[in-house]
Design a protein around this motif. Structure first.
Motif, PDB file in Angstrom:
ATOM      1  N   UNK A 149      45.822  67.629  -4.047  1.00  0.00           N
ATOM      2  CA  UNK A 149      44.612  67.253  -3.293  1.00  0.00           C
ATOM      3  C   UNK A 149      43.552  68.351  -3.325  1.00  0.00           C
ATOM      4  N   UNK A 150      43.428  68.995  -4.470  1.00  0.00           N
ATOM      5  CA  UNK A 150      42.458  70.077  -4.629  1.00  0.00           C
ATOM      6  C   UNK A 150      41.058  69.512  -4.859  1.00  0.00           C
ATOM      7  N   UNK A 151      40.105  69.967  -4.079  1.00  0.00           N
ATOM      8  CA  UNK A 151      38.712  69.558  -4.270  1.00  0.00           C
ATOM      9  C   UNK A 151      38.119  70.382  -5.405  1.00  0.00           C
ATOM     10  N   UNK A 172      37.434  62.270 -13.049  1.00  0.00           N
ATOM     11  CA  UNK A 172      37.085  61.021 -12.376  1.00  0.00           C
ATOM     12  C   UNK A 172      38.145  59.963 -12.653  1.00  0.00           C
ATOM     13  N   UNK A 173      38.566  59.847 -13.900  1.00  0.00           N
ATOM     14  CA  UNK A 173      39.584  58.858 -14.283  1.00  0.00           C
ATOM     15  C   UNK A 173      40.902  59.111 -13.568  1.00  0.00           C
ATOM     16  N   UNK A 174      41.236  60.385 -13.355  1.00  0.00           N
ATOM     17  CA  UNK A 174      42.487  60.739 -12.681  1.00  0.00           C
ATOM     18  C   UNK A 174      42.392  60.617 -11.168  1.00  0.00           C
ATOM     19  N   UNK A 175      41.203  60.223 -10.690  1.00  0.00           N
ATOM     20  CA  UNK A 175      40.938  60.065  -9.255  1.00  0.00           C
ATOM     21  C   UNK A 175      41.065  61.383  -8.484  1.00  0.00           C
ATOM     22  N   UNK A 176      40.756  62.475  -9.157  1.00  0.00           N
ATOM     23  CA  UNK A 176      40.706  63.773  -8.475  1.00  0.00           C
ATOM     24  C   UNK A 176      39.438  63.828  -7.626  1.00  0.00           C
ATOM     25  N   UNK A 177      39.470  64.634  -6.586  1.00  0.00           N
ATOM     26  CA  UNK A 177      38.285  64.807  -5.743  1.00  0.00           C
ATOM     27  C   UNK A 177      37.324  65.749  -6.458  1.00  0.00           C
ATOM     28  N   UNK A 178      36.193  65.227  -6.889  1.00  0.00           N
ATOM     29  CA  UNK A 178      35.284  66.015  -7.726  1.00  0.00           C
ATOM     30  C   UNK A 178      33.854  65.942  -7.224  1.00  0.00           C
ATOM     31  N   UNK A 179      33.158  67.052  -7.328  1.00  0.00           N
ATOM     32  CA  UNK A 179      31.725  67.106  -7.061  1.00  0.00           C
ATOM     33  C   UNK A 179      31.077  67.967  -8.141  1.00  0.00           C
TER      34      UNK A 179
END
Length: 279
Positions: free
Chosen positions: A114-116, A148-155
């Motif tokens: 759950x790493x941002x 994004x495809x892996x549904x990681x929390x990204x900004x």
């Protein structure tokens, strides 16, 4: 003797730390950004054992979130283990990267822990590559899409330099097209490598006002679709753990930086105390 005892007490006085701290796993980098806040300084690439000791100490002393940064954190080969270690201790993690060397293995760890993740994107391909000093744009975009495809929390974060306010619209459009929900814009700060490029990169007064107005307009236009932020790290100092274990309160220029604590000295003192006791 009294002076030695005084210095020892000062050494063992643990400062009040923020809930989140910037944790530099290295100062080395695979880019050559002209605005880099923390360029290579000739220091060592710290081993995982030392970094784990520091992480454990930070989490035991009030820090809740370890923000992995650099340099470029992804070039430290033990980064996945370090992120997992934070989670195993009950901490949270974040990571800021240029996105040039993010492996599928790291993406899986980022998702599981759950790493941002914050990826730096500074404009279109010519501008991004120019400002990074590398042919980096395609690799960065590929990493963003895989995250994004892996549904990681990204900004996304983007540094704005003189004469390039148009990059704001490009980056916002990129985020909207790729399903990214948060973007942060940072006005150029003349520290680190930036001090050498302050004439070329520093925003003028009118540019700063225009940037603030532009961000406000874009925020209203995209309300509910994209969280758009304007950050100014020069406004208030931030706590940073350097690769050598020093905690620095980092300001807008190196001249204003302040040494807060030396984490590794605590372990060295403990070892010396044990040795002295055994004698």
């Amino acid at each position: 003797m009294s002076r030695i005892l005084s210095e020892s007490r000062e050494l063992l006085t643990i400062p009040k730390l923020p809930s989140m701290i910037c944790f530099r796993v290295t100062r080395f980098c695979n880019a050559r950004c002209g605005f880099c806040l923390a360029p290579p300084d000739g220091g060592k690439h710290p081993p995982a054992s030392a970094l784990k000791n520091r992480i454990q100490w930070l989490l035991a002393n009030g820090v809740r979130t370890i923000h992995f940064c650099g340099g470029e954190p992804t070039i430290h080969h033990d980064l996945p283990k370090l992120i997992a270690y934070v989670k195993s201790l009950g901490g949270k993690s974040k990571m800021t990267s240029n996105g040039m060397a993010i492996s599928d293995q790291l993406i899986e760890v980022l998702y599981q822990c759950d790493t941002a993740v914050k990826i730096s994107l500074h404009g279109d391909k010519p501008h991004h590559n120019l400002i990074l000093g590398r042919d980096a744009f395609d690799r960065t975009v590929d990493s963003i899409k895989r995250l994004v495809k892996a549904k990681a929390e990204i900004s996304i974060q983007s540094t704005v330099v003189h004469g390039q306010l148009s990059t704001v619209s490009f980056v916002i459009d990129f985020c909207l097209r790729n399903g990214i929900r948060r973007v942060s814009f940072l006005p150029f700060i003349p520290r680190g490598m930036g001090d050498l490029h302050r004439t070329a990169y520093t925003l003028t007064g009118p540019e700063r006002r225009e940037l603030s107005k532009l961000i406000s307009e874009k925020r209203r236009e995209n309300l509910g679709r994209l969280d758009i932020r304007l950050l100014d790290f020069s406004a208030s100092p931030i706590y940073v753990v350097e690769p050598d274990g020093r905690i620095i309160l980092e300001s807008s220029t190196e001249a204003l930086d302040r040494l807060v604590y030396e984490i590794d000295s605590l372990f060295e003192t403990a070892v010396l105390s044990v040795k002295g006791h055994s004698l």
